[in-house]
Design a protein around this motif. Structure first.
Motif, PDB file in Angstrom:
ATOM      1  N   LYS A 183       0.185   7.699  -3.405  1.00 46.78           N
ATOM      2  CA  LYS A 183       0.903   7.057  -2.306  1.00 46.78           C
ATOM      3  C   LYS A 183       1.735   5.739  -2.886  1.00 46.78           C
ATOM      4  N   THR A 184       2.862   5.400  -2.408  1.00 53.10           N
ATOM      5  CA  THR A 184       3.728   4.732  -2.690  1.00 53.10           C
ATOM      6  C   THR A 184       3.777   3.848  -1.516  1.00 53.10           C
ATOM      7  N   TYR A 185       3.736   2.504  -1.874  1.00 54.90           N
ATOM      8  CA  TYR A 185       3.610   1.361  -0.728  1.00 54.90           C
ATOM      9  C   TYR A 185       4.789   0.381  -1.077  1.00 54.90           C
ATOM     10  N   ILE A 186       5.287   0.084   0.096  1.00 54.11           N
ATOM     11  CA  ILE A 186       6.541  -0.735   0.051  1.00 54.11           C
ATOM     12  C   ILE A 186       5.966  -2.388   0.202  1.00 54.11           C
ATOM     13  N   LEU A 187       6.469  -3.164  -0.716  1.00 50.24           N
ATOM     14  CA  LEU A 187       5.972  -4.408  -0.963  1.00 50.24           C
ATOM     15  C   LEU A 187       6.898  -5.257  -0.078  1.00 50.24           C
ATOM     16  N   PRO A 188       6.336  -6.387   0.475  1.00 47.95           N
ATOM     17  CA  PRO A 188       7.375  -7.414   1.243  1.00 47.95           C
ATOM     18  C   PRO A 188       8.379  -8.058   0.471  1.00 47.95           C
ATOM     19  N   ALA A 189       9.273  -8.415   1.182  1.00 49.33           N
ATOM     20  CA  ALA A 189      10.440  -9.035   0.410  1.00 49.33           C
ATOM     21  C   ALA A 189      10.080 -10.415  -0.185  1.00 49.33           C
ATOM     22  N   THR A 190       8.951 -10.956   0.265  1.00 47.29           N
ATOM     23  CA  THR A 190       8.724 -12.463  -0.242  1.00 47.29           C
ATOM     24  C   THR A 190       7.424 -12.383  -1.381  1.00 47.29           C
ATOM     25  N   PHE A 191       7.305 -10.919  -1.846  1.00 47.15           N
ATOM     26  CA  PHE A 191       6.224 -10.670  -2.661  1.00 47.15           C
ATOM     27  C   PHE A 191       6.059 -11.263  -3.903  1.00 47.15           C
ATOM     28  N   LYS A 192       5.153 -12.016  -4.247  1.00 48.59           N
ATOM     29  CA  LYS A 192       4.947 -12.840  -5.708  1.00 48.59           C
ATOM     30  C   LYS A 192       4.051 -12.001  -6.635  1.00 48.59           C
ATOM     31  N   ASP A 193       4.472 -11.560  -7.790  1.00 46.69           N
ATOM     32  CA  ASP A 193       3.739 -10.754  -8.702  1.00 46.69           C
ATOM     33  C   ASP A 193       2.499 -11.467  -9.073  1.00 46.69           C
ATOM     34  N   PRO A 194       1.176 -11.263  -8.813  1.00 48.12           N
ATOM     35  CA  PRO A 194       0.034 -11.914  -9.391  1.00 48.12           C
ATOM     36  C   PRO A 194      -0.171 -11.452 -10.675  1.00 48.12           C
ATOM     37  N   GLY A 195       0.694 -10.830 -11.564  1.00 45.12           N
ATOM     38  CA  GLY A 195       0.338 -10.183 -12.759  1.00 45.12           C
ATOM     39  C   GLY A 195      -0.137  -8.870 -12.770  1.00 45.12           C
ATOM     40  N   LEU A 196       0.681  -7.966 -11.761  1.00 43.85           N
ATOM     41  CA  LEU A 196       0.082  -6.739 -11.861  1.00 43.85           C
ATOM     42  C   LEU A 196       0.518  -5.762 -13.283  1.00 43.85           C
ATOM     43  N   LYS A 197      -0.557  -4.856 -13.471  1.00 42.32           N
ATOM     44  CA  LYS A 197      -0.072  -4.100 -14.769  1.00 42.32           C
ATOM     45  C   LYS A 197      -0.747  -2.694 -14.314  1.00 42.32           C
ATOM     46  N   VAL A 198       0.066  -1.667 -14.892  1.00 45.93           N
ATOM     47  CA  VAL A 198      -0.468  -0.285 -14.684  1.00 45.93           C
ATOM     48  C   VAL A 198      -1.834  -0.331 -15.208  1.00 45.93           C
ATOM     49  N   GLY A 199      -2.567   0.237 -14.349  1.00 44.01           N
ATOM     50  CA  GLY A 199      -4.146   0.438 -14.760  1.00 44.01           C
ATOM     51  C   GLY A 199      -5.014  -0.596 -13.988  1.00 44.01           C
ATOM     52  N   SER A 200      -4.248  -1.603 -13.638  1.00 45.03           N
ATOM     53  CA  SER A 200      -5.097  -2.637 -13.024  1.00 45.03           C
ATOM     54  C   SER A 200      -5.591  -2.085 -11.753  1.00 45.03           C
ATOM     55  N   LYS A 201      -7.125  -2.589 -11.261  1.00 48.19           N
ATOM     56  CA  LYS A 201      -7.439  -2.395 -10.149  1.00 48.19           C
ATOM     57  C   LYS A 201      -6.826  -3.152  -8.971  1.00 48.19           C
ATOM     58  N   VAL A 202      -6.290  -2.868  -7.780  1.00 51.26           N
ATOM     59  CA  VAL A 202      -5.890  -3.708  -6.695  1.00 51.26           C
ATOM     60  C   VAL A 202      -6.361  -3.419  -5.351  1.00 51.26           C
ATOM     61  N   THR A 203      -6.216  -4.204  -4.556  1.00 51.19           N
ATOM     62  CA  THR A 203      -6.537  -3.984  -3.079  1.00 51.19           C
ATOM     63  C   THR A 203      -5.345  -4.211  -2.421  1.00 51.19           C
ATOM     64  N   VAL A 204      -4.732  -3.181  -1.405  1.00 46.75           N
ATOM     65  CA  VAL A 204      -3.641  -3.228  -0.776  1.00 46.75           C
ATOM     66  C   VAL A 204      -3.782  -3.135   0.709  1.00 46.75           C
ATOM     67  N   LYS A 205      -3.550  -4.183   1.339  1.00 46.82           N
ATOM     68  CA  LYS A 205      -3.592  -4.121   2.788  1.00 46.82           C
ATOM     69  C   LYS A 205      -2.243  -3.469   3.249  1.00 46.82           C
ATOM     70  N   TRP A 206      -2.332  -2.535   4.192  1.00 49.47           N
ATOM     71  CA  TRP A 206      -1.035  -2.127   4.655  1.00 49.47           C
ATOM     72  C   TRP A 206      -1.183  -1.329   6.047  1.00 49.47           C
ATOM     73  N   GLN A 207       0.170  -1.165   6.381  1.00 47.78           N
ATOM     74  CA  GLN A 207       0.040  -0.351   7.894  1.00 47.78           C
ATOM     75  C   GLN A 207       1.350   0.592   7.791  1.00 47.78           C
ATOM     76  N   MET A 208       1.433   1.543   8.713  1.00 49.52           N
ATOM     77  CA  MET A 208       2.423   2.564   8.856  1.00 49.52           C
ATOM     78  C   MET A 208       3.525   1.853   9.615  1.00 49.52           C
ATOM     79  N   LYS A 209       4.675   2.312   9.074  1.00 49.79           N
ATOM     80  CA  LYS A 209       5.885   1.798   9.569  1.00 49.79           C
ATOM     81  C   LYS A 209       7.028   3.023   9.448  1.00 49.79           C
ATOM     82  N   GLY A 210       6.805   3.867  10.463  1.00 44.76           N
ATOM     83  CA  GLY A 210       7.580   5.180  10.483  1.00 44.76           C
ATOM     84  C   GLY A 210       6.722   6.060   9.530  1.00 44.76           C
ATOM     85  N   THR A 211       7.569   6.380   8.464  1.00 46.16           N
ATOM     86  CA  THR A 211       7.002   7.359   7.438  1.00 46.16           C
ATOM     87  C   THR A 211       6.540   6.696   6.356  1.00 46.16           C
ATOM     88  N   GLU A 212       6.690   5.449   6.219  1.00 45.92           N
ATOM     89  CA  GLU A 212       6.493   4.336   5.148  1.00 45.92           C
ATOM     90  C   GLU A 212       5.150   3.428   5.024  1.00 45.92           C
TER      91      GLU A 212
END
Length: 102
Positions: free
Chosen positions: A64-93
């Motif tokens: 699943k692809t999640y849309i990040l907020p416009a004010t998102f600050k990268d905390p050092g994301l890397k492919v393969g890193s474990k993350v927790t994403v808090k999200w909610q549905m807005k339409g189909t996104e």
């Protein structure tokens, strides 16, 4: 004159019976639109499959692809890193409200 009155009378009778039937037909019941579903915040923990900071998207191992907020600050994301994403549905996104490492 008789040639004109007979067809006119027939047309009047047929036309008025059609109107009477249309007026007598019950209109379909109008059902109110369901109340908008309130988006319930959820969270998911998974590994990063890909992310694009120019498009503000992050894709997790669940596909699943999640849309990040416009004010998102990268905390050092890397492919393969474990993350927790808090999200909610807005339409189909899937609209991410926060992303934390770990």
């Amino acid at each position: 004159m008789r040639k004109f009155l007979v067809p006119a009378a027939i047309a009047l009778v047929l036309g008025s019976s059609g109107l009477a039937m249309a007026a007598g037909a019950a209109a379909p019941a109008v059902t109110p639109a369901p109340a908008a579903a309130v988006a319930t915040p959820q969270s998911v923990s998974d590994t990063i499959k890909s992310f694009d900071l120019t498009k503000h998207t992050i894709t997790l191992g669940n596909g699943k692809t999640y849309i990040l907020p416009a004010t998102f600050k990268d905390p050092g994301l890397k492919v393969g890193s474990k993350v927790t994403v808090k999200w909610q549905m807005k339409g189909t996104e899937y609209d991410a409200t926060s992303v934390t490492l770990g």
